[in-house]
Enzyme design. Structure first.
Site, mmCIF file in Angstrom:
data_model
loop_
_atom_site.group_PDB
_atom_site.id
_atom_site.type_symbol
_atom_site.label_atom_id
_atom_site.label_comp_id
_atom_site.label_asym_id
_atom_site.label_seq_id
_atom_site.Cartn_x
_atom_site.Cartn_y
_atom_site.Cartn_z
ATOM 1 N N ASP A 80 10.639 3.328 12.251
ATOM 2 C CA ASP A 80 10.349 1.986 13.342
ATOM 3 C C ASP A 80 12.419 2.157 12.161
ATOM 4 O O ASP A 80 13.625 2.132 13.422
ATOM 5 C CB ASP A 80 10.305 0.835 12.922
ATOM 6 C CG ASP A 80 9.298 1.114 11.337
ATOM 7 O OD1 ASP A 80 9.929 1.392 10.332
ATOM 8 O OD2 ASP A 80 8.408 -0.007 11.445
ATOM 9 N N ASP A 130 1.557 4.944 1.675
ATOM 10 C CA ASP A 130 1.071 6.018 3.133
ATOM 11 C C ASP A 130 1.596 7.081 2.191
ATOM 12 O O ASP A 130 2.884 7.549 2.199
ATOM 13 C CB ASP A 130 1.861 5.195 4.086
ATOM 14 C CG ASP A 130 1.354 3.679 4.408
ATOM 15 O OD1 ASP A 130 0.506 3.898 4.617
ATOM 16 O OD2 ASP A 130 2.192 2.897 4.985
ATOM 17 N N ASP A 150 0.789 -1.136 -0.202
ATOM 18 C CA ASP A 150 0.005 0.748 -0.016
ATOM 19 C C ASP A 150 0.615 1.054 -0.064
ATOM 20 O O ASP A 150 2.169 1.063 -0.054
ATOM 21 C CB ASP A 150 -0.879 -0.101 1.483
ATOM 22 C CG ASP A 150 0.368 -0.347 2.562
ATOM 23 O OD1 ASP A 150 1.166 0.253 2.438
ATOM 24 O OD2 ASP A 150 -1.148 -1.061 3.057
#
Length: 532
Positions: free
Chosen positions: A191, A114, A112
């Site tokens: 992250d 973002d 996907d």
């Protein structure tokens, strides 16, 4: 029988020019983050220990032309472009961020896209007719468009949440403006370095503040901040590290790997629905085998899937074992059919786990397993399944102790064996969703960890049960079954029961009888023509 799927290599094939690009600016920040990493941990090869202590420094900033990285705007999804254009036309800055940029650099199809924007979330809602704000800790917008949800976050939300904390540990970098600082702060709170990339599709620039491009070159998963701090801040990052490494075929850095092991139990703080989501990302998107291997290697399988951990322990499967077994082979065949943008329904992998546990608990004749898979495929017609199974003239995979040596079984014995296996699989589904049974069963394997974690919800149990429920019907009953070999991925992802049964049968059949594709298709085509 398998159809082509994405295959991720162990080492990155990304090649960038070693000399600076004329239009690429490097900015060397004067800041440092004063965090000491004072842990001692074992290196990846198991020899000796590595002791890291000192100041955590970030690499040079880089602004790299997207074309130099082989990224073209044609790789961005049509719906994502509509959202980007809608915000850009109203004067807002917009960027693609995170894993989608990483995948574009690696020439992979992102799961996907973002988006992050300078607009407030309330302003985003004014731009699109169907949009909602979700999340409390870190709210984002879900933009609904073309039957797709695009996630849009705001720089301003991130700044309010984290800006004060960061300012206590850093100094403003040299040679940067406010936009640079906002981009850097946002990336700092992500992250892993390979997820800390930001793409401006209009200026056609990739911003790399955390050394993500270099770690893509090295095929390495590494936390942006010290791993112990990063994982204590968000323990879900432990599972994401496993998922990313498995999907891309990357190694995990020594420090990151050390704290994955040391802090593995912290994932128990996560909501069970979150655990299910993370496991589904690992097993349903084309990297199930690699995910199971890494979960076992780092001690997380022991917590999340204790039955499967007990299976590995019982058969002497070492943490770094390169061999295969029937469980891994089942997921290897599942992986051949799926990809990050082409997943399966979660009931499929749950059903595979249940079948394997039933076979591990009590090995069966390979023809029984074959007839069972055919009966699942055709909706429970055992006579037809037994007839087709009798046409098999290839040896089964003899590596697996879950499969007995073939015996001369007549049709009646095969029907009895299939019914018995179906009952065992249905019972195993129940066992895997019962905390008391899980805890008690672990006592049979003292070398395996004790875990009674169950994160499978009732709805998923019922869905998986329905895959096999048909086999209990009368032997001669005719049922509708899928025609042809082509997989309808949209139907499969939404849980179409015929599609799930069809793919389940293919995976099991390919594992037990690894025939050549043309022979396999001929056998299944024969079943289709006879079954109607």
């Amino acid at each position: 029988m398998a159809v082509p799927a994405f295959k991720f290599v162990r080492h990155s094939t990304l090649h960038l020019r070693s000399t600076p690009f004329q239009y690429v600016h490097k900015v060397v920040p004067k800041y440092v983050v004063a965090v000491k990493v004072a842990e001692t941990f074992t290196n990846e090869n198991g020899g000796g220990s590595v002791h890291e202590e000192g100041i955590k420094k970030f690499p040079e900033w880089k602004r790299i032309g997207s074309k130099e990285l082989g990224i073209h705007n044609s790789s961005i999804g049509v719906t994502t472009k509509k959202v980007l254009n809608g915000l850009k036309k109203r004067g807002y800055d917009v960027y693609l961020v995170g894993g989608c940029v990483r995948d574009l650099v690696l020439k992979k199809t992102p799961k996907d896209f973002d988006i992050i924007t300078s607009a407030e979330l309330k302003e985003v809602m004014k731009v699109f007719s169907w949009c909602e704000i979700v999340g409390k800790r870190f709210p984002i917008c879900h933009v609904h468009m073309d039957d797709t949800i695009i996630e849009v976050s705001s720089f301003n939300t991130a700044r309010r949440k984290k800006g004060v904390e960061i300012s206590h540990h850093t100094e403003t970098p040299n040679g940067c403006d406010e936009k640079d600082l906002l981009r850097w702060i946002n990336c700092l709170n992500r992250d892993f370095t390979i997820n800390g990339l930001m793409l401006d599709p209009y200026a056609r620039i990739v911003y790399d503040y955390m050394g993500g491009i270099e770690d893509i070159r090295k095929a390495k998963v590494r936390t942006i901040n010290p791993a112990d701090i990063s994982f204590r801040e968000d323990c879900a990052r432990i599972l994401r590290a496993i998922r990313i490494a498995a999907r891309l075929g990357f190694n995990i850095s020594k420090e990151t790997a050390h704290f994955i092991k040391n802090l593995s139990c912290s994932i128990l703080r996560l909501d069970k629905s979150r655990l299910l989501m993370e496991i589904n990302y690992m097993l349903a998107y084309g990297s199930g085998e690699a995910s199971l291997r890494l979960l076992w290697k780092y001690g997380l399988l022991d917590i999340l899937l204790p039955f499967q951990a007990a299976y590995f322990a019982h058969h002497g499967f070492r943490r770094r074992d390169k061999r295969t077994n029937m469980l891994l082979s089942l997921f290897s065949n599942l992986d051949k059919l799926f990809a990050p943008n082409r997943p399966c329904h979660s009931s499929l992998w749950f059903g595979i786990l249940a079948l394997h546990k039933a076979l591990s608990d009590r090995p069966r004749d390979p023809l029984v397993v074959a007839a069972f898979s055919l009966a699942v495929h055709n909706g429970g017609n055992l006579l037809e399944a037994v007839k087709i199974a009798g046409m098999i003239n290839k040896p089964h995979d003899m590596r697996f102790p879950e499969l007995l040596d073939p015996s001369d079984m007549d049709a009646e014995a095969l029907v009895t064996g299939v019914n018995d296996l179906a009952e065992s699989v249905r019972g195993t589904l129940l066992q895997m969703t019962d905390e008391h049974f899980v805890s008690q069963a672990m006592a049979d394997y003292p070398q395996a960890p004790r875990s009674d974690l169950v994160f499978i919800p009732l709805g998923l149990y019922v869905k998986a049960f329905s895959i096999f429920e048909c086999v209990k019907r009368s032997a001669g009953k005719k049922s509708l079954s899928k025609q042809g070999m082509k997989i309808d991925y949209e139907a499969l992802a939404t849980g179409n029961i015929q599609e799930i049964r069809h793919v389940f049968a293919r995976i099991v059949f390919d594992t037990v009888f690894p025939l050549h594709q043309d022979q396999d298709q001929a056998l299944m085509s024969s079943r289709v023509s006879q079954g109607g």
